[in-house]
Design a protein around this motif. Sequence first.
Motif, PDB file in Angstrom:
ATOM      1  N   PRO A  52       0.799  -1.470  -0.101  1.00  0.00           N
ATOM      2  CA  PRO A  52      -0.058   0.040   0.071  1.00  0.00           C
ATOM      3  C   PRO A  52       1.057   1.081   0.075  1.00  0.00           C
ATOM      4  O   PRO A  52       0.528   2.133  -0.593  1.00  0.00           O
ATOM      5  N   LEU A  53       2.007   1.377   0.857  1.00  0.00           N
ATOM      6  CA  LEU A  53       2.795   2.326   0.711  1.00  0.00           C
ATOM      7  C   LEU A  53       3.448   2.482  -0.376  1.00  0.00           C
ATOM      8  O   LEU A  53       3.551   3.818  -1.338  1.00  0.00           O
ATOM      9  N   LEU A  54       3.649   1.626  -1.316  1.00  0.00           N
ATOM     10  CA  LEU A  54       4.586   1.714  -2.738  1.00  0.00           C
ATOM     11  C   LEU A  54       3.450   2.292  -3.566  1.00  0.00           C
ATOM     12  O   LEU A  54       3.595   3.183  -4.430  1.00  0.00           O
ATOM     13  N   VAL A  55       2.337   1.779  -3.526  1.00  0.00           N
ATOM     14  CA  VAL A  55       1.079   2.122  -4.496  1.00  0.00           C
ATOM     15  C   VAL A  55       0.720   3.731  -4.090  1.00  0.00           C
ATOM     16  O   VAL A  55       0.761   4.471  -4.994  1.00  0.00           O
ATOM     17  N   THR A  56       0.720   3.945  -2.764  1.00  0.00           N
ATOM     18  CA  THR A  56       0.188   5.397  -2.679  1.00  0.00           C
ATOM     19  C   THR A  56       1.463   6.522  -2.822  1.00  0.00           C
ATOM     20  O   THR A  56       1.096   7.340  -3.594  1.00  0.00           O
ATOM     21  N   ALA A  57       2.801   6.182  -2.773  1.00  0.00           N
ATOM     22  CA  ALA A  57       3.889   7.060  -3.206  1.00  0.00           C
ATOM     23  C   ALA A  57       3.680   7.009  -4.838  1.00  0.00           C
ATOM     24  O   ALA A  57       4.039   8.261  -5.227  1.00  0.00           O
ATOM     25  N   VAL A  58       3.493   6.024  -5.667  1.00  0.00           N
ATOM     26  CA  VAL A  58       3.563   6.078  -7.108  1.00  0.00           C
ATOM     27  C   VAL A  58       2.231   6.982  -7.418  1.00  0.00           C
ATOM     28  O   VAL A  58       2.324   7.906  -8.097  1.00  0.00           O
ATOM     29  N   VAL A  59       1.315   6.928  -6.854  1.00  0.00           N
ATOM     30  CA  VAL A  59      -0.030   7.367  -7.377  1.00  0.00           C
ATOM     31  C   VAL A  59       0.069   9.097  -6.810  1.00  0.00           C
ATOM     32  O   VAL A  59      -0.430   9.939  -7.576  1.00  0.00           O
ATOM     33  N   THR A  60       0.517   9.379  -5.701  1.00  0.00           N
ATOM     34  CA  THR A  60       0.605  10.719  -5.280  1.00  0.00           C
ATOM     35  C   THR A  60       1.711  11.490  -6.327  1.00  0.00           C
ATOM     36  O   THR A  60       1.327  12.676  -6.636  1.00  0.00           O
ATOM     37  N   THR A  61       2.569  10.725  -6.409  1.00  0.00           N
ATOM     38  CA  THR A  61       3.854  11.452  -7.246  1.00  0.00           C
ATOM     39  C   THR A  61       3.435  11.894  -8.500  1.00  0.00           C
ATOM     40  O   THR A  61       3.406  12.913  -9.116  1.00  0.00           O
ATOM     41  N   LEU A  62       2.833  10.889  -9.391  1.00  0.00           N
ATOM     42  CA  LEU A  62       2.400  10.938 -10.869  1.00  0.00           C
ATOM     43  C   LEU A  62       1.186  11.796 -10.872  1.00  0.00           C
ATOM     44  O   LEU A  62       1.046  12.549 -11.619  1.00  0.00           O
ATOM     45  N   GLY A  63       0.176  11.681  -9.992  1.00  0.00           N
ATOM     46  CA  GLY A  63      -0.906  12.467  -9.937  1.00  0.00           C
ATOM     47  C   GLY A  63      -0.657  13.992  -9.538  1.00  0.00           C
ATOM     48  O   GLY A  63      -1.122  14.882 -10.293  1.00  0.00           O
ATOM     49  N   THR A  64       0.487  14.308  -8.865  1.00  0.00           N
ATOM     50  CA  THR A  64       1.019  15.573  -8.565  1.00  0.00           C
ATOM     51  C   THR A  64       1.505  16.365  -9.765  1.00  0.00           C
ATOM     52  O   THR A  64       1.272  17.550  -9.967  1.00  0.00           O
ATOM     53  N   LEU A  65       2.311  15.202 -10.313  1.00  0.00           N
ATOM     54  CA  LEU A  65       3.195  15.901 -11.571  1.00  0.00           C
ATOM     55  C   LEU A  65       1.944  16.118 -12.687  1.00  0.00           C
ATOM     56  O   LEU A  65       2.119  17.192 -13.538  1.00  0.00           O
TER      57      LEU A  65
END
Length: 395
Positions: free
Chosen positions: A52-65
């Motif tokens: 869950p931590l890895l998925v959240t990191a990827v989603v938040t980073t890509l979504g912010t970009l």
Amino acid sequence: MIATPHPPLLKRVPPGVWVAAFWSTLILVRTFQRPDELQRLLRYNGNIEDAPLLVTAVVTTLGTLLLFRAPLAAVAVALAGAVFSLGMPVRETPFVLFLLADAAVGYTAATRSRRVSVLSAALPVGALAAYTVWRLGSGYAFNLSVPTALASTVVIAWLIGNTIRQNRSHADTVRAQATQQAITAERLRIARELHDMVAHNIGIITIQAGIGSRVMDTQPTETRNALEAIEATGRETLAGLRRMLGALRRSDQESAPLDPTPGLAALDQLVDKTAAAGVRVALQWRGDRRDLPSDVDLAAFRIVQEAVTNVVRHSGIGDCTVTVAYEHDELAVDIVDLGCGGTPTASGYGLVGMRERVDLLHGEFSAGPRPEGGFRVAARLPLPRPVPRPVEAGR
């Protein structure tokens, strides 16, 4: 023109970079605490503890970009992460990622058009509807209150963002109306001053005409001088009227001032008054000083007056420099202070008035903070070419 200063380096870094740096630091710290964690993350099989931590990191980073350039894509990425995280050990992960999609919906509603914002809200609502239909069609026990509550969060996020957009639009409208009122007030002031200038010149013409008529038979030389003065004054008045026609007022409720129209010759008095207010003005003259058209002379004085007034009110500094340069075909005025460099925000809209005066004379105007500090106001006013006098026969 004044070069626009670059924003600070930290403000030039995209928000997505900061989010990526945050998650990279967090993963790095966990790797130091548990050396086998990085290898487990790279060999993800869907069951590890930190998935869950890895998925959240990827989603938040890509979504912010993507958020600031393609908000619909940011909403889609958050929804995809929420769907992907279903069934993971941490059951709160899908809800957290769905709330991130809500945040993207709110941002889109606040910054984009109504059509785009409605489409961004339709994405999570449509995803919830599809998920609900799939669960019910598969025969699973399903609580309809959960998708209903999540759909309500989408509506609330859209309403908040839409309210922010409406408030910003209203503020822009009020600001535009205030600016237009400032321009109108400045044009009325210019028209009043132009009226005084014309009235003064017509008075001179009348006096000279009276003198010429009285001495026409006895003093031909004085008559010729009077006619030449009438011609020069008339040409100057007509030239000023042609250049300032766009500023003529339609009505004026205020009485015309009785004081003579000021010009650059009154700068010394302005310097003395400013010194009494606590600001020392270094006045510099460049070029060959000469008589100017009344409208140009008045506009240059008003620009210096307003700029120096802004220094007294807003700069927080005790010194400024005023430079008046007489060039071949234009007059350059430059006012510089070394204060805080902020843009004046007084209700008088002084910068708007200065720009309006320069635009009416077809000149160039710039105002803004300097890269090395302080604030600068600069104006360049074109000077009309002298009108050649007709050559009289026999002279």
